[in-house]
Design an enzyme around this catalytic site. Sequence first.
Site, PDB file in Angstrom:
ATOM      1  N   ASN A  45       1.322  -6.080 -10.638  1.00  0.00           N
ATOM      2  CA  ASN A  45       0.720  -7.386 -10.961  1.00  0.00           C
ATOM      3  C   ASN A  45      -0.602  -7.276 -11.714  1.00  0.00           C
ATOM      4  OD1 ASN A  45      -1.062  -6.603  -9.018  1.00  0.00           O
ATOM      5  ND2 ASN A  45      -0.713  -8.323  -7.628  1.00  0.00           N
ATOM      6  N   ASP A 120       5.576   4.094   7.650  1.00  0.00           N
ATOM      7  CA  ASP A 120       4.532   4.836   8.326  1.00  0.00           C
ATOM      8  C   ASP A 120       4.191   4.067   9.607  1.00  0.00           C
ATOM      9  OD1 ASP A 120       2.239   6.597   8.622  1.00  0.00           O
ATOM     10  OD2 ASP A 120       2.306   6.812   6.440  1.00  0.00           O
ATOM     11  N   ASP A 216       2.107   8.596  12.253  1.00  0.00           N
ATOM     12  CA  ASP A 216       0.763   9.067  11.943  1.00  0.00           C
ATOM     13  C   ASP A 216       0.116   9.747  13.163  1.00  0.00           C
ATOM     14  OD1 ASP A 216      -1.451   8.921   9.943  1.00  0.00           O
ATOM     15  OD2 ASP A 216      -2.452   7.840  11.561  1.00  0.00           O
ATOM     16  N   GLU A 275       3.572  13.335  12.256  1.00  0.00           N
ATOM     17  CA  GLU A 275       2.439  14.094  11.700  1.00  0.00           C
ATOM     18  C   GLU A 275       1.717  14.732  12.882  1.00  0.00           C
ATOM     19  OE1 GLU A 275      -1.608  13.615   9.063  1.00  0.00           O
ATOM     20  OE2 GLU A 275      -1.111  12.181  10.626  1.00  0.00           O
ATOM     21  N   HIS A 347      -1.155  12.377   0.665  1.00  0.00           N
ATOM     22  CA  HIS A 347      -2.368  11.626   0.323  1.00  0.00           C
ATOM     23  C   HIS A 347      -3.606  12.170   1.021  1.00  0.00           C
ATOM     24  CE1 HIS A 347      -0.867  10.202   4.097  1.00  0.00           C
ATOM     25  NE2 HIS A 347      -2.051   9.653   4.336  1.00  0.00           N
ATOM     26  N   ASP A 348      -3.448  13.174   1.879  1.00  0.00           N
ATOM     27  CA  ASP A 348      -4.598  13.765   2.578  1.00  0.00           C
ATOM     28  C   ASP A 348      -4.958  15.142   2.039  1.00  0.00           C
ATOM     29  OD1 ASP A 348      -4.738  11.612   4.329  1.00  0.00           O
ATOM     30  OD2 ASP A 348      -3.422  12.563   5.801  1.00  0.00           O
TER      31      ASP A 348
HETATM   32  C1  NOJ Z   1      -3.448  10.700   8.988  1.00  0.00           C
HETATM   33  C2  NOJ Z   1      -3.291   9.944   7.714  1.00  0.00           C
HETATM   34  O1  NOJ Z   1      -2.390  10.629   6.902  1.00  0.00           O
HETATM   35  C3  NOJ Z   1      -4.669   9.808   7.117  1.00  0.00           C
HETATM   36  O2  NOJ Z   1      -4.638   9.324   5.811  1.00  0.00           O
HETATM   37  C4  NOJ Z   1      -5.484   8.939   8.007  1.00  0.00           C
HETATM   38  O3  NOJ Z   1      -6.807   8.913   7.539  1.00  0.00           O
HETATM   39  C5  NOJ Z   1      -5.501   9.460   9.440  1.00  0.00           C
HETATM   40  N1  NOJ Z   1      -4.200   9.876   9.882  1.00  0.00           N
HETATM   41  C6  NOJ Z   1      -5.940   8.398  10.372  1.00  0.00           C
HETATM   42  O4  NOJ Z   1      -4.950   7.412  10.459  1.00  0.00           O
END
Ligand code: NOJ
Length: 574
Positions: A45, A120, A216, A275, A347-348
Amino acid sequence: MTHLPRAEGENTPSSITAPAGRSGPGWWRSAVVYQVYPRSFADGNGDGVGDLRGIRQRLDHLEWLGVDVLWISPVYPSPMADNGYDVSDYHDVDPTYGTLAELDALIADLHQRGMKLVMDLVANHTSDEHPWFVESSSSPESPKRDWYWWRDEPNNWGSFFSGPAWTYCEGRAAYYLHLFTKKQPDLNWDNPEVRQAVYEVLRWWLDRGVDGFRMDVVNLISKDPELPEAPVMPGQRYGNMRQSVIDGPRVHEYLAEMHREVFDRYDRDMLLVGETGETTVEEGRRYTDPARRELDMVLHYEHVEIDHGTFKWDVRPFDLGRLRDRLAAWQEGLADVGWNSLYWDNHDQPRAVSRYGDDGRWRTESAKLLATVLHLQRGTPFVYQGDEIGMTNFPFTSIDEVDDVEAVNYYHEAVALGVDPEDVMRSLRAMCRDNGRTPMQWDASPSAGFTTGTPWLAVNPNYAEINVAAQVDDPDSVLSHYRRLIRLRHEDPAVVDGDFTLLSDSHPQIFAFRRRHESGQLVVLANFSSSEAQLGELVGESCGELAGESCGELVIGSGSGPEMAPWEARVYRR
Ligand code: NOJ
């Protein structure tokens, strides 16, 4: 999770019937997952932030690649203190990303294309703006008073994101625990009402048609209820709480309960991936042992921490020996029981090609090598957006260019403690999570085709060279290589089910392993260096055989002979 009738002793993955296409029991064993970080994938958008419309517009790319599953990072309503990992409503979509109707449409689009959607689940903590926390914090008499961790006095724990893990709340005249930012209070899973509320959320999404969850930080949900003081490491202000929160006392009990209360009630097979940062191989086996009915696979961190010193920002040079050791330990540890997930990036994480490869002269070669090594291991590969084109780290020079709360907090804390800001920026350039969050590079048009507006985070300046459009028709590109690897997994049972043997644990440059299966075997050779490598130096395997013609048919790569070019990877089928 696999719902198969099991006879006594028949609880290992190798005894699970071979996956029947994309939907049969255990389908996720031969699947490839693609992770989308919605903020940065595609903006439909023009407001500069990626969204569901953008994702739906790019599904042809995923289908062309051949991926089976899309995992989207959180799109729930959120104040965005941690870009959506702080959920304020589990039953809706944040307007930044679109609407619930668009999410339903995404599920339908994916299913029509034979793909699945994994959401997620962020339930170790909520946002402090979630109604549960608002209520819990309103008064010590609140019916939800024990839904979070409240104490009159805090202990000495530090949070994962710098600063203390406790914040004072006027409404309760008490402190609450938050292992991440103070906007992310930790839920108290020891309270059965909390667990039931989370199970209701899971059922709600399953009833909408989602195909599984990435959970998560799920190995943090059970804390040592004593919340004991934690050791303080040299140079640190707060205690390191890890041993009281990681793989805590009741985590397995809760996951098994979740299974009974939620997943066992459905007659379809879902993908459940947890995770589990800083977990061990042994715990990984427990989480993924099918007989225990907890999770299908875990995202552990061991191979993405080999370049950490005493902590993440203390960056160490790449060490092939450490990487090989950790990858092999997980392959061997979960060989008979459990199942691996395989990933380099998310993304981490900073971009693997900048971290473990060579993002200069050998970018294409090293990106392909990393892909080959990943996809040829035993387990389910996760491709993070941009990996498939070899996206690199961003050349951050100032903290003003950084958005990530973890990095920003660390910068300010370190500078306040007297660390030279230049040194802090050097660490951030290498490790900061925003390296993996810059917008997806689709083409060479302004903003890389990500948005027609102003991107929320700067596009990597190399987008004109590194983008999807530049690679899609090039058979030698990183992108074509990913497609080939995904196809190989779908076609060759040795990639899915072959057992894993490390071929040398000491070669200074080469990572070599074999995947043996009744249908044949695959030998993977990868030169993790910018110089030539001699296969003859491989110990423990018939070197002549590896280097010579009897290696078999070359199914991935193009080299031959006993010398490997810089960052060359080969896969032979025998
Ligand atoms: C893991 C996630 O992948 C991360 O991006 C997040 O900051 C932490 N958990 C806290 O939720």
